[in-house]
Write a protein that holds these residues in place. Structure first.
Motif, PDB file in Angstrom:
ATOM      1  N   PHE A  51       0.793  -0.795   0.039  1.00 30.09           N
ATOM      2  CA  PHE A  51       0.571   0.317   0.264  1.00 30.09           C
ATOM      3  C   PHE A  51       0.853   1.202  -0.078  1.00 30.09           C
ATOM      4  O   PHE A  51       2.021   1.180   0.507  1.00 30.09           O
ATOM      5  N   VAL A  52      -0.229   2.399  -0.524  1.00 31.08           N
ATOM      6  CA  VAL A  52       0.981   3.363  -0.566  1.00 31.08           C
ATOM      7  C   VAL A  52       0.363   4.508   0.442  1.00 31.08           C
ATOM      8  O   VAL A  52      -0.853   4.809   0.499  1.00 31.08           O
ATOM      9  N   ARG A  53       1.188   4.873   1.506  1.00 35.38           N
ATOM     10  CA  ARG A  53       0.840   5.421   1.815  1.00 35.38           C
ATOM     11  C   ARG A  53       0.885   7.764   1.428  1.00 35.38           C
ATOM     12  O   ARG A  53       1.661   7.551   0.592  1.00 35.38           O
ATOM     13  N   LEU A  54      -0.848   7.807   1.454  1.00 36.01           N
ATOM     14  CA  LEU A  54      -0.659   9.655   1.157  1.00 36.01           C
ATOM     15  C   LEU A  54      -0.947   9.611   2.563  1.00 36.01           C
ATOM     16  O   LEU A  54      -1.525  10.488   3.091  1.00 36.01           O
ATOM     17  N   HIS A  55      -0.628  11.357   1.598  1.00 32.87           N
ATOM     18  CA  HIS A  55      -0.482  12.645   2.034  1.00 32.87           C
ATOM     19  C   HIS A  55      -0.648  13.756   1.630  1.00 32.87           C
ATOM     20  O   HIS A  55      -0.206  14.470   0.663  1.00 32.87           O
ATOM     21  N   TYR A  56      -1.738  14.244   1.721  1.00 38.88           N
ATOM     22  CA  TYR A  56      -2.480  15.344   0.845  1.00 38.88           C
ATOM     23  C   TYR A  56      -2.182  16.596   1.628  1.00 38.88           C
ATOM     24  O   TYR A  56      -2.182  16.601   2.584  1.00 38.88           O
ATOM     25  N   GLU A  57      -2.558  17.659   0.820  1.00 38.03           N
ATOM     26  CA  GLU A  57      -2.387  18.761   0.746  1.00 38.03           C
ATOM     27  C   GLU A  57      -3.357  19.298   2.444  1.00 38.03           C
ATOM     28  O   GLU A  57      -2.977  19.695   3.255  1.00 38.03           O
ATOM     29  N   VAL A  58      -4.466  18.942   2.061  1.00 35.39           N
ATOM     30  CA  VAL A  58      -4.935  19.059   2.852  1.00 35.39           C
ATOM     31  C   VAL A  58      -5.504  18.441   4.431  1.00 35.39           C
ATOM     32  O   VAL A  58      -5.934  18.177   5.437  1.00 35.39           O
ATOM     33  N   ASN A  59      -4.223  17.704   4.450  1.00 34.86           N
ATOM     34  CA  ASN A  59      -3.836  16.782   6.149  1.00 34.86           C
ATOM     35  C   ASN A  59      -3.431  17.813   6.475  1.00 34.86           C
ATOM     36  O   ASN A  59      -3.905  18.032   7.965  1.00 34.86           O
ATOM     37  N   SER A  60      -3.159  18.585   6.424  1.00 35.95           N
ATOM     38  CA  SER A  60      -2.416  19.941   6.762  1.00 35.95           C
ATOM     39  C   SER A  60      -2.791  20.922   7.169  1.00 35.95           C
ATOM     40  O   SER A  60      -3.501  21.933   6.527  1.00 35.95           O
ATOM     41  N   VAL A  61      -3.770  21.106   8.791  1.00 35.73           N
ATOM     42  CA  VAL A  61      -4.390  22.582   8.895  1.00 35.73           C
ATOM     43  C   VAL A  61      -3.777  23.353   9.527  1.00 35.73           C
ATOM     44  O   VAL A  61      -3.094  22.891  11.096  1.00 35.73           O
ATOM     45  N   ARG A  62      -3.922  24.810   9.460  1.00 36.95           N
ATOM     46  CA  ARG A  62      -2.671  25.600  10.042  1.00 36.95           C
ATOM     47  C   ARG A  62      -3.691  26.424  10.684  1.00 36.95           C
ATOM     48  O   ARG A  62      -5.045  26.275  10.462  1.00 36.95           O
ATOM     49  N   ARG A  63      -3.092  26.689  11.888  1.00 37.04           N
ATOM     50  CA  ARG A  63      -3.847  27.320  13.239  1.00 37.04           C
ATOM     51  C   ARG A  63      -5.399  28.386  12.606  1.00 37.04           C
ATOM     52  O   ARG A  63      -5.881  28.113  13.064  1.00 37.04           O
ATOM     53  N   GLU A  64      -4.034  28.895  11.966  1.00 36.03           N
ATOM     54  CA  GLU A  64      -5.253  30.577  11.451  1.00 36.03           C
ATOM     55  C   GLU A  64      -5.832  30.112  10.393  1.00 36.03           C
ATOM     56  O   GLU A  64      -7.114  30.541  10.099  1.00 36.03           O
ATOM     57  N   ASP A  65      -6.471  28.621  10.000  1.00 36.93           N
ATOM     58  CA  ASP A  65      -7.567  28.075   9.083  1.00 36.93           C
ATOM     59  C   ASP A  65      -8.443  27.588  10.170  1.00 36.93           C
ATOM     60  O   ASP A  65      -9.117  27.031  10.084  1.00 36.93           O
ATOM     61  N   LEU A  66      -8.169  27.348  11.291  1.00 34.61           N
ATOM     62  CA  LEU A  66      -9.355  26.868  12.189  1.00 34.61           C
ATOM     63  C   LEU A  66     -10.371  27.510  12.166  1.00 34.61           C
ATOM     64  O   LEU A  66     -10.305  28.639  13.019  1.00 34.61           O
ATOM     65  N   ASP A  67     -11.372  27.328  12.519  1.00 33.65           N
ATOM     66  CA  ASP A  67     -12.167  27.793  13.251  1.00 33.65           C
ATOM     67  C   ASP A  67     -12.802  28.483  14.509  1.00 33.65           C
ATOM     68  O   ASP A  67     -12.119  27.409  14.812  1.00 33.65           O
TER      69      ASP A  67
END
Lengths: 338, 430
Positions: A51-67
């Motif tokens: 299997f290939v482990r996928l790391h998406y750009e959407v996996n990383s959530v920056r603190r300033e993008d938090l609700d």
């Protein structure tokens, strides 16, 4: 032994499997289809045979993008909190994260995930945290993982992001349907490196930052166009996702760039290279309101080069413009590429 | 028993040859010891192991993830295999004189295929969820079969999966899973009692101690030793009282697991650094009080059973229980702030005496009953405590040499005592 009870227990086992498969199949067939781009391949991306482990750009959530409802989440580093990440179109049929909240958004596509941290997910600071959406593994036939690894590229190679086709259910559950390859690839090559820094000595004379070569290559089997402007204004210096401090660009050199947009048609396999001298004033960043080279920053900051098509760019129909956003591998101020 | 019968047959043949007994008498003697009814355990175990191996093979086949096999075919394969296996087992069970081993083996294979199915469905749909949950779901499937059949093998499979689930959660994800001990207590121990199965009880107790240690370590590591000591004391006391209950065979597993953990904890608590941790247990961790209350309640019930049990009159039981009571008193005093200043030394003394007392009990009881394994175990405990003190208590080489001389002399005396006991037993024969 009552055969009825045994039959019921066996039926329960079947039902559990049917429930698992049925839910995913329902989403696979009826869910909204989006494409998510995998993040640049850093050496820690693991391939475990089948299997290939996928790391998406959407996996990383920056603190300033938090609700606001999740304001304390990153600070507390709580694990396995259910969160929802809104998606918005990002060109080339791809979607990118547009904020993360504790409650499901009212409209638009979104992914349901859980917060993660720890070495397994590559935690490297407090500036961001990871969200897993349950789509981080792509199972392939044994041995095929290496083919995918080669195609995605490694350190110093041409990196071609995977664009994973995902069906999203109404509750945000995502199911992988397949994948395709980005039509554009990127290579980050090392050039001139600054002299080693000595903390106890005054900064040496000359450039403190590296010179890097960025190459964009047409990896599709049809012509496409890329665009640049001014002093390579299509390229930007961005902090890595895990950076705790983000320095704003100091230069205004690209403010009037639309006047100087130039489009380049690339045949299949053809590439466009630029050399970026990060010591130039064009690449200076603000540190305590003063413009400085990245080589003069304290600590161990890491960056990426981001390519984004200038808005004013256009291209002929026979070589359509690649309208996306492409990130290079991470590198530090001494020119060491991750 | 079969070994004894073999011995008896050989002896009878010799006696006949020597003219001590005639053919008819030899047959009558042999008839007094009928061969135990074949419970088919050996065949059940072989069938179960075979089923588990076939199931693992199927899992590996699916793990290969043959791309030429379409999704529908993969799903049909896993659902079909699961339904067919359980269906075949149900069909075989309906036939008169059906082999229990075959039925059991087929159902175990079905449960293995259920586990394979969980991974395969995850593989087909590229699901990357919290993977220990798959072990939990798999164990629940095995447990459902264990109760429905009822089946000791399925229950043991469920226990293995629960232990794996709890282990992966704590070592991979640093998470305490309180559901694991609860699952063993509510899901497996009643089944062991219902089936009067000492083997299931033994494995269930071992897994209970293991998963409790995992869960409590994830909350507050300092609480693990005192909690395990309380639980083991309850098991030891309950095992001592078991002969007076409807499940007398529970004595063996309860005492074996209880004794092993009591001695293990006592040995660790005989080191001062660890003994001093007793006074530093913080009950504020989530669910910690519940564990101690449950262990306390189990101990109270076991003591109530013991008070009514004739086992108290057995030789050495009073010594054993007195030593245990001393250990319990120190653990409880430590937990509730009752240890005086410098109480680490008191705890150290009590737990050293406890381990030495148990070693002496094993040596004496083993010598009297001519049980060399028990004597060997007692000597091993004795040697362990001597080596432990060599490492942490005596710094002078003179004292260290004295420890080894004392240990050697003691073992020499034990050997001598055992030989005398054996000679007395031989002389006492008519």
């Amino acid at each position: 032994v009552s055969p009825l009870w045994v039959a019921l227990a066996a039926a329960a086992q079947l039902l559990v499997l049917a429930g698992m498969a049925g839910e995913r199949e329902w989403i696979y067939r009826g869910g909204r289809v989006v494409y998510l781009r995998t993040a640049p391949v850093d050496p820690r991306d693991l391939f475990r045979g089948d299997f290939v482990r996928l790391h998406y750009e959407v996996n990383s959530v920056r603190r300033e993008d938090l609700d606001a409802t999740l304001g304390t989440l990153a600070a507390d580093r709580r694990r396995h909190e259910v969160v929802y990440t809104r998606l918005r179109p990002a060109g080339e049929g791809l979607y990118e994260a547009a904020g993360t909240s504790a409650a499901p958004p009212g409209d638009g596509p979104f992914l349901r995930g859980r917060t993660e941290h720890g070495w397994r997910m590559g935690w490297r600071g407090t500036g961001h945290f990871f969200v897993k959406y349950g789509i981080e593994q792509l199972f392939v036939e044994q041995g095929r993982g290496l083919d995918i690894e080669k195609r995605r590229g490694g350190r110093g190679d041409l990196q071609v992001p995977m664009e994973v086709e995902v069906a999203v259910g109404s509750g945000g559950t995502a199911v992988i349907r397949g994948y395709r390859w980005s039509r554009l690839g990127i290579t980050l090559g090392g050039g001139r490196r600054p002299p080693p820094r000595n903390r106890n000595a005054p900064p040496p004379e000359g450039p403190l930052s590296p010179k890097l070569r960025v190459t964009l290559a047409n990896t599709s089997d049809a012509p496409l166009s890329v665009a640049d402007a001014g002093e390579h204004c299509a390229f930007q210096l961005v902090a890595v996702e895990w950076a705790t401090t983000r320095h704003a660009p100091a230069s205004r050199a690209c403010a009037g760039a639309p006047d100087t947009v130039r489009t380049l048609a690339l045949a299949p396999g053809e590439s466009y290279s630029v050399e970026l001298d990060l010591s130039d004033a064009r690449w200076h960043v603000l540190d305590k309101d003063k413009p400085v080279e990245i080589g003069a920053l304290t600590g161990f900051p890491q960056f990426r080069i981001e390519y984004r098509v200038p808005e004013a760019a256009s291209a002929p129909a026979e070589a359509p413009l690649w309208r996306g956003r492409m990130l290079s591998q991470a590198f530090n101020a001494t020119g060491v590429i991750d | 028993l079969s070994k004894h019968l073999e011995w008896l047959k050989q002896e009878l043949a010799q006696w006949r040859a020597e003219g001590l007994v005639d053919e008819a008498l030899a047959r009558r003697i042999l008839a007094r010891y009928p061969v135990a009814a074949e419970r088919g355990w050996g065949r059940v175990i072989f069938s179960a192991i075979g089923a588990i191996l076939v199931g693992l093979g199927v899992i590996l086949f699916f793990a290969y993830n043959w791309q030429d096999l379409p999704k529908a075919a993969k799903l049909a394969l896993v659902f079909g295999a699961l339904a067919l296996t359980h269906g075949a087992a149900l069909g075989v069970a309906r036939r008169p004189g059906a082999s229990r081993a075959l039925v059991e083996g087929l159902h175990v294979l079905g449960t293995m295929l259920f586990g394979a199915g969980i991974w395969l469905v995850a593989q087909i749909y590229h699901i990357d969820e919290h993977y220990p949950n798959a072990f939990l779901v798999w164990s629940l499937g095995a447990l459902a079969m264990a109760w429905a059949m009822p089946s000791v093998v399925q229950a043991m499979l469920a226990l293995f999966l629960v232990a794996f689930w709890a282990g992966v959660e704590v070592f991979e994800f640093d998470a305490a899973v309180h559901g694991a001990p609860l699952l063993v207590v509510l899901g497996v121990l009643p089944l062991a009692w219902w089936r009067r199965s000492p083997s299931l009880l033994f494995v269930a107790l071992a897994v209970l101690f293991l998963v409790t240690a995992f869960a409590v370590a994830g909350v507050h590591a300092k609480a693990v030793l005192p909690l395990l000591f309380l639980m083991a004391a309850a098991a030891l006391v309950a095992g001592t009282a078991a002969p007076g209950t409807p499940f007398p065979a529970a004595r063996g597993p309860l005492r074996a697991v209880g004794l092993l953990v009591v001695l293990g904890c006592s040995y660790l608590l005989s080191f001062r650094d660890l003994a001093e941790l007793l006074a530093r247990v913080d009950f504020s961790g989530p669910g910690l009080v519940v564990y101690f209350l449950a262990a306390g309640a189990a101990l109270a019930v076991a003591l109530f059973m013991l008070a009514r049990s004739p086992a108290l009159r057995e030789r050495y039981r009073a010594l054993e229980l007195s030593l245990l009571a001393c250990g319990l008193a120190v653990v409880l005093a430590g937990l509730f702030g009752g240890l005086p200043k410098g109480g680490g030394w008191l705890a150290l003394l009590v737990f050293n005496v406890l381990v030495l007392g148990y070693a002496a009990r094993m040596i004496l009881e083993g010598s009297e009953q001519l049980r060399p394994k028990l004597v060997g175990l007692g000597c091993l405990l004795f040697a362990m405590i001597a080596i432990g003190r060599y490492a942490d208590l005596f710094t002078s080489l003179l004292m260290r040499s004295a420890v080894f001389v004392a240990l050697g002399v003691a073992l020499f005396l034990v050997g001598n005592y055992y030989a005398r006991s054996r000679r007395r037993a031989q002389e006492a024969r008519p």
